[in-house]
Motif scaffolding. Structure first.
Motif, PDB file in Angstrom:
ATOM      1  N   SER A 223      -9.610   1.166   1.273  1.00 45.30           N
ATOM      2  CA  SER A 223      -8.855   0.821   0.057  1.00 45.30           C
ATOM      3  C   SER A 223      -9.262   1.721  -1.108  1.00 45.30           C
ATOM      4  N   GLU A 224     -10.540   2.061  -1.195  1.00 43.38           N
ATOM      5  CA  GLU A 224     -10.993   2.979  -2.250  1.00 43.38           C
ATOM      6  C   GLU A 224     -10.392   4.370  -2.038  1.00 43.38           C
ATOM      7  N   PHE A 225     -10.348   4.796  -0.789  1.00 45.54           N
ATOM      8  CA  PHE A 225      -9.746   6.101  -0.482  1.00 45.54           C
ATOM      9  C   PHE A 225      -8.253   6.106  -0.830  1.00 45.54           C
ATOM     10  N   LEU A 226      -7.577   4.988  -0.544  1.00 41.42           N
ATOM     11  CA  LEU A 226      -6.156   4.885  -0.872  1.00 41.42           C
ATOM     12  C   LEU A 226      -5.933   4.989  -2.380  1.00 41.42           C
ATOM     13  N   ARG A 227      -6.757   4.328  -3.171  1.00 36.25           N
ATOM     14  CA  ARG A 227      -6.615   4.415  -4.638  1.00 36.25           C
ATOM     15  C   ARG A 227      -6.875   5.838  -5.122  1.00 36.25           C
ATOM     16  N   ARG A 228      -7.822   6.510  -4.483  1.00 37.69           N
ATOM     17  CA  ARG A 228      -8.100   7.912  -4.840  1.00 37.69           C
ATOM     18  C   ARG A 228      -6.895   8.792  -4.516  1.00 37.69           C
ATOM     19  N   ILE A 229      -6.273   8.539  -3.372  1.00 34.47           N
ATOM     20  CA  ILE A 229      -5.066   9.274  -2.986  1.00 34.47           C
ATOM     21  C   ILE A 229      -3.956   9.045  -4.003  1.00 34.47           C
ATOM     22  N   VAL A 260     -11.320   9.609   7.751  1.00 34.19           N
ATOM     23  CA  VAL A 260     -12.170  10.026   8.874  1.00 34.19           C
ATOM     24  C   VAL A 260     -13.192   8.962   9.267  1.00 34.19           C
ATOM     25  N   ASN A 261     -13.371   7.934   8.442  1.00 36.46           N
ATOM     26  CA  ASN A 261     -14.381   6.911   8.738  1.00 36.46           C
ATOM     27  C   ASN A 261     -13.769   5.531   8.987  1.00 36.46           C
ATOM     28  N   SER A 262     -12.454   5.483   9.204  1.00 34.56           N
ATOM     29  CA  SER A 262     -11.794   4.170   9.342  1.00 34.56           C
ATOM     30  C   SER A 262     -10.827   4.133  10.524  1.00 34.56           C
ATOM     31  N   ASP A 263     -11.218   4.752  11.641  1.00 31.92           N
ATOM     32  CA  ASP A 263     -10.317   4.811  12.798  1.00 31.92           C
ATOM     33  C   ASP A 263      -9.905   3.424  13.296  1.00 31.92           C
ATOM     34  N   MET A 264     -10.860   2.502  13.362  1.00 36.39           N
ATOM     35  CA  MET A 264     -10.562   1.173  13.882  1.00 36.39           C
ATOM     36  C   MET A 264      -9.544   0.437  13.011  1.00 36.39           C
ATOM     37  N   MET A 265      -9.675   0.599  11.684  1.00 34.15           N
ATOM     38  CA  MET A 265      -8.744  -0.089  10.795  1.00 34.15           C
ATOM     39  C   MET A 265      -7.365   0.554  10.846  1.00 34.15           C
ATOM     40  N   LEU A 266      -7.303   1.868  11.044  1.00 33.70           N
ATOM     41  CA  LEU A 266      -6.012   2.536  11.195  1.00 33.70           C
ATOM     42  C   LEU A 266      -5.285   2.010  12.428  1.00 33.70           C
ATOM     43  N   LEU A 267      -6.057   1.798  13.496  1.00 33.52           N
ATOM     44  CA  LEU A 267      -5.467   1.251  14.717  1.00 33.52           C
ATOM     45  C   LEU A 267      -5.030  -0.195  14.520  1.00 33.52           C
ATOM     46  N   GLN A 268      -5.882  -0.959  13.843  1.00 30.98           N
ATOM     47  CA  GLN A 268      -5.596  -2.385  13.623  1.00 30.98           C
ATOM     48  C   GLN A 268      -4.312  -2.575  12.823  1.00 30.98           C
ATOM     49  N   LEU A 269      -4.114  -1.750  11.820  1.00 35.38           N
ATOM     50  CA  LEU A 269      -2.929  -1.872  10.959  1.00 35.38           C
ATOM     51  C   LEU A 269      -1.752  -1.042  11.460  1.00 35.38           C
ATOM     52  N   LEU A 284       0.742  -1.640   0.839  1.00 32.37           N
ATOM     53  CA  LEU A 284      -0.253  -1.005   1.697  1.00 32.37           C
ATOM     54  C   LEU A 284      -1.664  -1.381   1.256  1.00 32.37           C
ATOM     55  N   LEU A 285      -1.883  -1.357  -0.049  1.00 30.74           N
ATOM     56  CA  LEU A 285      -3.204  -1.730  -0.572  1.00 30.74           C
ATOM     57  C   LEU A 285      -3.521  -3.184  -0.241  1.00 30.74           C
ATOM     58  N   LYS A 286      -2.535  -4.048  -0.361  1.00 30.91           N
ATOM     59  CA  LYS A 286      -2.724  -5.465  -0.055  1.00 30.91           C
ATOM     60  C   LYS A 286      -3.102  -5.664   1.419  1.00 30.91           C
ATOM     61  N   GLU A 287      -2.424  -4.966   2.317  1.00 35.70           N
ATOM     62  CA  GLU A 287      -2.734  -5.067   3.751  1.00 35.70           C
ATOM     63  C   GLU A 287      -4.162  -4.606   4.043  1.00 35.70           C
ATOM     64  N   ILE A 288      -4.519  -3.477   3.465  1.00 36.16           N
ATOM     65  CA  ILE A 288      -5.849  -2.917   3.727  1.00 36.16           C
ATOM     66  C   ILE A 288      -6.940  -3.817   3.162  1.00 36.16           C
ATOM     67  N   ARG A 289      -6.741  -4.319   1.942  1.00 33.47           N
ATOM     68  CA  ARG A 289      -7.747  -5.201   1.331  1.00 33.47           C
ATOM     69  C   ARG A 289      -7.925  -6.474   2.169  1.00 33.47           C
ATOM     70  N   LYS A 290      -6.831  -7.010   2.684  1.00 32.71           N
ATOM     71  CA  LYS A 290      -6.908  -8.216   3.521  1.00 32.71           C
ATOM     72  C   LYS A 290      -7.703  -7.931   4.791  1.00 32.71           C
TER      73      LYS A 290
END
Length: 321
Positions: A223-229, A260-269, A284-290
């Protein structure tokens, strides 16, 4: 006192404090000072307000009538309004002078009739590097000012005023030059002048190239990376480096590429599969934060279970002994 709610006085004080370089929280104003007192009577004024500590008189201007002056004073420490006397008496035979904290007057600024938003002043910005304490850096201030221009329903004149009253130093000097060359310049043109003078000179294409190089930092959540993007992506669009209609697709593609450090969450979502039909930034931010909160909860439960198991094993071991 009527002066406390006088819009013209409020605007005057903002300009006056900036010209004198005084922090408004350290400023007080004396009213009803006789015109004949003048700047030469500085010692008398200092003596009258000695209860506040060391004070130095910075400016005097004409008051409501030609018989009186408004005296702006700068205190060494921030003013404690609970200890501020309503009046001071410079002498036994003289009329008392009214004392007002400048911050108190500014907080009572009357909103423009067409402004349905609360009046929230922008933080101070001078364009001095490194950023002085109590000021905003260039990037943050521009974001706040742009949001004010977009969201505020007040007049263009008031938008310009809000920007000017937050500036000092080199930034204020630049806008004075802009106003001199183009008195009808808009608030947005003020920001463009500040950004082109003190901000990055990168073009939209340059910023887009830097955007494509963004990668998730070590220890940074998704989520922090997404806000930076999103922060970088907004700049790219502002500089015409990307069409607004492509923002959602570009955002999720860069998130998948750079996480590069969130492969499992990318797969999960299932984010890789959603590149062609991406959600908006907020969704997208809401999904990731949840997902992050759920993962954090599992970690806490796992740690608690391990601690309980450890204590039970320890008790069993002691019992055997």
């Amino acid at each position: 006192m009527a002066l406390r709610n006088d819009p013209s006085l409020q605007a005057e004080l903002i300009s006056w404090c900036k010209e004198a370089g005084i922090d408004e929280s350290h400023a007080l104003m004396l009213i009803n000072v006789p015109a004949h007192t003048g700047v030469a009577a500085t010692e008398e004024i200092m003596e009258a307000v000695k209860v506040l500590g060391r004070v130095r008189v910075r400016h005097t201007r004409e008051g409501p009538t030609s018989r009186f002056l408004l005296v702006l004073c700068e205190c060494k420490q921030a003013i404690d309004r609970t200890r501020l006397p309503p009046e001071v008496s410079p002498g036994e035979r003289k009329e008392p002078w009214t004392v007002i904290a400048v911050q108190e007057i500014l907080e009572k600024t009357v909103k423009h009739p067409s402004d349905t938003n609360a009046y929230r002043r922008l933080r101070t910005f001078s364009a001095v590097v490194p950023t002085p304490p109590g000021e905003e850096n260039m990037e943050t201030w521009i974001e706040q000012a742009r949001l004010m221009i977009t969201e505020c329903e007040c007049s263009e004149k008031e938008k310009r005023q809000r920007i000017v009253e937050s500036l000092k130093g080199p930034a204020l000097e630049l806008i004075r030059a802009v106003r001199f060359s183009n008195p009808e310049a808009s608030a947005l043109q003020y920001l463009e002048a500040l950004e082109s003078t003190f901000g990055s000179s990168d073009s939209g294409e340059d910023l887009y190239f830097k955007f494509r190089l963004l990668r998730q930092s070590t220890g940074q959540t998704l989520s922090e990376f997404l806000r930076r993007i999103e922060k970088m992506l907004s700049k790219v669009v502002e500089r015409d480096g990307l069409s607004p209609g492509l923002v959602d697709k570009v955002r999720i593609k860069q998130l998948v590429r750079g996480a590069v450090n969130s492969d499992m969450m990318l797969l999960q979502l299932r984010l890789r599969e959603r590149k062609h039909y991406p959600p908006s930034f907020l969704n997208l931010l809401k999904e990731i934060r949840k997902a992050e909160e759920s993962e954090a909860s599992r970690h806490r439960m796992s740690a608690k279970a391990k601690a309980i198991q450890y204590r039970e094993d320890e008790r069993a071991s002691t019992s055997v002994i």
